[in-house]
Motif scaffolding. Structure first.
Motif, PDB file in Angstrom:
ATOM      1  N   LEU A 279      -4.207  11.376   1.300  1.00 29.82           N
ATOM      2  CA  LEU A 279      -3.306  12.078   2.228  1.00 29.82           C
ATOM      3  C   LEU A 279      -3.997  13.175   3.037  1.00 29.82           C
ATOM      4  N   LEU A 280      -5.326  13.284   2.885  1.00 27.99           N
ATOM      5  CA  LEU A 280      -6.108  14.063   3.867  1.00 27.99           C
ATOM      6  C   LEU A 280      -6.099  13.330   5.199  1.00 27.99           C
ATOM      7  N   TYR A 281      -6.047  11.996   5.108  1.00 33.52           N
ATOM      8  CA  TYR A 281      -6.032  11.126   6.297  1.00 33.52           C
ATOM      9  C   TYR A 281      -4.882  10.120   6.141  1.00 33.52           C
ATOM     10  N   PRO A 282      -3.629  10.575   6.323  1.00 34.57           N
ATOM     11  CA  PRO A 282      -2.493   9.678   6.097  1.00 34.57           C
ATOM     12  C   PRO A 282      -2.549   8.461   7.003  1.00 34.57           C
ATOM     13  N   PRO A 283      -2.169   7.297   6.487  1.00 35.50           N
ATOM     14  CA  PRO A 283      -2.187   6.083   7.312  1.00 35.50           C
ATOM     15  C   PRO A 283      -1.206   6.167   8.467  1.00 35.50           C
ATOM     16  N   LYS A 284      -1.523   5.440   9.512  1.00 31.75           N
ATOM     17  CA  LYS A 284      -0.705   5.450  10.732  1.00 31.75           C
ATOM     18  C   LYS A 284       0.632   4.738  10.513  1.00 31.75           C
ATOM     19  N   GLY A 285       0.587   3.594   9.848  1.00 27.83           N
ATOM     20  CA  GLY A 285       1.800   2.800   9.666  1.00 27.83           C
ATOM     21  C   GLY A 285       2.394   2.953   8.275  1.00 27.83           C
ATOM     22  N   ASP A 286       2.762   1.838   7.646  1.00 30.76           N
ATOM     23  CA  ASP A 286       3.293   1.834   6.282  1.00 30.76           C
ATOM     24  C   ASP A 286       2.148   2.149   5.316  1.00 30.76           C
ATOM     25  N   ALA A 287       2.312   3.202   4.536  1.00 29.10           N
ATOM     26  CA  ALA A 287       1.236   3.652   3.638  1.00 29.10           C
ATOM     27  C   ALA A 287       0.861   2.586   2.609  1.00 29.10           C
ATOM     28  N   PHE A 288       1.789   1.663   2.316  1.00 28.13           N
ATOM     29  CA  PHE A 288       1.534   0.648   1.287  1.00 28.13           C
ATOM     30  C   PHE A 288       0.915  -0.635   1.858  1.00 28.13           C
ATOM     31  N   ALA A 289       0.802  -0.707   3.160  1.00 24.76           N
ATOM     32  CA  ALA A 289       0.404  -1.962   3.813  1.00 24.76           C
ATOM     33  C   ALA A 289      -0.907  -2.540   3.283  1.00 24.76           C
ATOM     34  N   LEU A 290      -1.926  -1.694   3.084  1.00 26.77           N
ATOM     35  CA  LEU A 290      -3.241  -2.198   2.673  1.00 26.77           C
ATOM     36  C   LEU A 290      -3.258  -2.737   1.247  1.00 26.77           C
ATOM     37  N   ARG A 291      -2.236  -2.420   0.459  1.00 30.14           N
ATOM     38  CA  ARG A 291      -2.167  -2.899  -0.932  1.00 30.14           C
ATOM     39  C   ARG A 291      -1.164  -4.040  -1.081  1.00 30.14           C
ATOM     40  N   SER A 292      -0.500  -4.399   0.003  1.00 31.81           N
ATOM     41  CA  SER A 292       0.615  -5.339  -0.074  1.00 31.81           C
ATOM     42  C   SER A 292       0.227  -6.746   0.392  1.00 31.81           C
ATOM     43  N   ASP A 293       0.698  -7.747  -0.350  1.00 31.63           N
ATOM     44  CA  ASP A 293       0.519  -9.146   0.054  1.00 31.63           C
ATOM     45  C   ASP A 293       1.533  -9.539   1.130  1.00 31.63           C
ATOM     46  N   TYR A 294       2.482  -8.650   1.412  1.00 26.63           N
ATOM     47  CA  TYR A 294       3.587  -8.985   2.313  1.00 26.63           C
ATOM     48  C   TYR A 294       3.524  -8.176   3.611  1.00 26.63           C
ATOM     49  N   ALA A 295       2.393  -7.503   3.858  1.00 29.61           N
ATOM     50  CA  ALA A 295       2.273  -6.650   5.051  1.00 29.61           C
ATOM     51  C   ALA A 295       2.305  -7.477   6.330  1.00 29.61           C
ATOM     52  N   LEU A 296       3.020  -6.966   7.319  1.00 35.18           N
ATOM     53  CA  LEU A 296       3.064  -7.577   8.651  1.00 35.18           C
ATOM     54  C   LEU A 296       2.114  -6.804   9.566  1.00 35.18           C
ATOM     55  N   LYS A 297       1.843  -7.351  10.722  1.00 36.58           N
ATOM     56  CA  LYS A 297       0.926  -6.691  11.658  1.00 36.58           C
ATOM     57  C   LYS A 297       1.432  -5.309  12.038  1.00 36.58           C
ATOM     58  N   ILE A 298       2.738  -5.195  12.225  1.00 38.77           N
ATOM     59  CA  ILE A 298       3.329  -3.922  12.645  1.00 38.77           C
ATOM     60  C   ILE A 298       3.172  -2.840  11.577  1.00 38.77           C
ATOM     61  N   ASP A 299       3.043  -3.259  10.292  1.00 34.86           N
ATOM     62  CA  ASP A 299       2.889  -2.297   9.198  1.00 34.86           C
ATOM     63  C   ASP A 299       1.646  -1.426   9.357  1.00 34.86           C
ATOM     64  N   LEU A 300       0.624  -1.971   9.993  1.00 33.12           N
ATOM     65  CA  LEU A 300      -0.625  -1.233  10.184  1.00 33.12           C
ATOM     66  C   LEU A 300      -0.572  -0.308  11.403  1.00 33.12           C
ATOM     67  N   GLU A 301       0.467  -0.487  12.223  1.00 34.48           N
ATOM     68  CA  GLU A 301       0.536   0.259  13.488  1.00 34.48           C
ATOM     69  C   GLU A 301       1.649   1.296  13.524  1.00 34.48           C
ATOM     70  N   GLU A 302       2.745   1.000  12.831  1.00 29.93           N
ATOM     71  CA  GLU A 302       3.914   1.887  12.943  1.00 29.93           C
ATOM     72  C   GLU A 302       4.640   1.983  11.599  1.00 29.93           C
ATOM     73  N   ALA A 303       4.963   3.223  11.200  1.00 35.21           N
ATOM     74  CA  ALA A 303       5.698   3.429   9.940  1.00 35.21           C
ATOM     75  C   ALA A 303       7.121   2.900  10.087  1.00 35.21           C
ATOM     76  N   PRO A 304       7.613   2.146   9.119  1.00 38.28           N
ATOM     77  CA  PRO A 304       8.965   1.578   9.244  1.00 38.28           C
ATOM     78  C   PRO A 304      10.046   2.630   9.054  1.00 38.28           C
ATOM     79  N   PRO A 305      11.168   2.482   9.761  1.00 39.98           N
ATOM     80  CA  PRO A 305      12.319   3.348   9.497  1.00 39.98           C
ATOM     81  C   PRO A 305      13.068   2.826   8.267  1.00 39.98           C
ATOM     82  N   PHE A 306      14.107   3.545   7.850  1.00 40.08           N
ATOM     83  CA  PHE A 306      14.948   3.041   6.765  1.00 40.08           C
ATOM     84  C   PHE A 306      15.936   2.016   7.307  1.00 40.08           C
TER      85      PHE A 306
END
Length: 354
Positions: A279-306
């Protein structure tokens, strides 16, 4: 049900030699009167920092509220002075810490330690405070409280010390009790006793509880609602049944899949790959994306809303977006969903074992 606590868009940072650690990044939740809210997640997800922020127990020299509010009965705790917080801390909001031995003063009798907050916050004499302390020890299941009140922490077992810490936390009938992994330092049998005690006490004193844990098995037995935290954010929140039987976030799937069960005794336990984000360098999109088998392209670019799943259940994952591809959760999660009315996998058998 009346809300006793509201945390709104809370952002908190630590200033370190390495730089700014964004430990809490826009946390929102509320606590209703008389309910137990469990906050779960791996170490480093922000659970304890959030509750210590509520208690204002973080060092002011290195921590900073960047944004948001912590509203307790409508009063913003982030704006109060130390002196004002001292009137609330221990009286209206109490905390049970992880290790009872480090929470107790080895040079003071347990009677004096229980009496301390009573004498500080209530206008009663020493003799009456002593009676209250004995009643509290009896309430938490301590045998022979009249004799044991004169003893020191080292004369008690681990489970008994945790009961004493609970008695101290309850000394002033707090409106909110925060339990920070209160059973971690105890063996399984004593854990069960302490959890049963907390459930029993909540009915008797009608307090609201925030229960911090990384153990989902514990959550099932104590919570009304569950908030799942990851990377300094809440990623899913719902009733205990919704989180256990109809989870929507891939991180919640991972946590539940890694729980041992009687049915999976011969199977290899699942482990979530990778490590939590720095968290010195928080991820741009979904913080869990790099550990997830279900990540979409948008997860790396934009944090999802609720996204709302029901009136009581929501999750921050792009998988719930109307345009997202439909994915199959892990088999263990599908088996859970089969037991939940409203799930697309529901097979008509309500409930089940956690």
């Amino acid at each position: 049900m009346e809300k006793i606590l509201e945390v709104k868009n809370l952002e908190l940072s630590f200033h370190t030699f390495a730089g700014e650690v964004k430990a809490i990044r826009g946390v929102n939740f509320d606590l209703k009167k008389g309910e137990t809210l469990a906050i779960v997640g791996e170490s480093g997800s922000g659970k304890s920092v959030t509750t210590k922020a509520i208690m204002r127990l973080l060092p002011e020299s290195s921590s900073e509220f960047k944004n948001g509010q912590i509203l307790f009965n409508g009063k913003d705790l982030t704006k109060l002075s130390d002196k004002e917080m001292q009137k609330i801390r221990g009286k209206d909001i109490s905390m049970i810490f992880q290790d009872p031995m480090t929470s107790l003063n080895p040079t003071m009798t347990i009677g004096n330690q229980i009496m301390e907050p009573i004498l500080k916050h209530q206008k009663i004499g020493k003799a009456e405070a002593r009676k209250v302390a004995i009643d509290l020890l009896r309430l938490v299941g301590m045998p022979k409280p009249e004799a044991r009140i004169k003893q020191y922490p080292h004369q008690f077992s681990g489970g008994q010390r945790q009961r004493i810490v609970i008695a101290i936390a309850l000394a002033c009938n707090p409106q909110i009790l925060i339990a920070d992994e209160p059973t971690t330092a105890l063996d399984v049998t004593i854990q069960a006793q302490i959890l049963e005690l907390m459930k029993d006490l909540q009915k008797k004193i009608d307090t609201s509880i925030i229960f911090i844990t990384h153990d989902l098995g514990v959550v099932a037995n104590v919570a009304d609602r569950v908030a799942v935290m990851y990377g300094g954010k809440i990623v899913e929140i719902g009733t205990v049944d919704e989180i256990f039987y109809n989870p929507q976030h891939p991180y919640t799937w991972g946590l539940l899949s890694s729980m041992p069960s009687l049915d999976s005794a011969d199977e290899k336990l699942y482990a979530i790959p990778g490590t939590p984000p720095d968290l010195l360098y928080p991820p741009k999109g979904d913080a869990f994306a790099l550990r997830s088998d279900y990540a979409l392209k948008i997860d790396l670019e934009e944090a999802p809303p609720f996204f709302k799943v029901s009136d009581t259940h929501s999750a921050a994952t792009w998988l719930l977006h109307p345009d997202a591809p439909q994915v199959e959760p892990p088999l263990a999660i599908v088996e859970r969903m089969k037991k939940f009315p409203g799930s697309r996998y529901y097979e008509g058998t309500e409930g089940g074992t956690y």
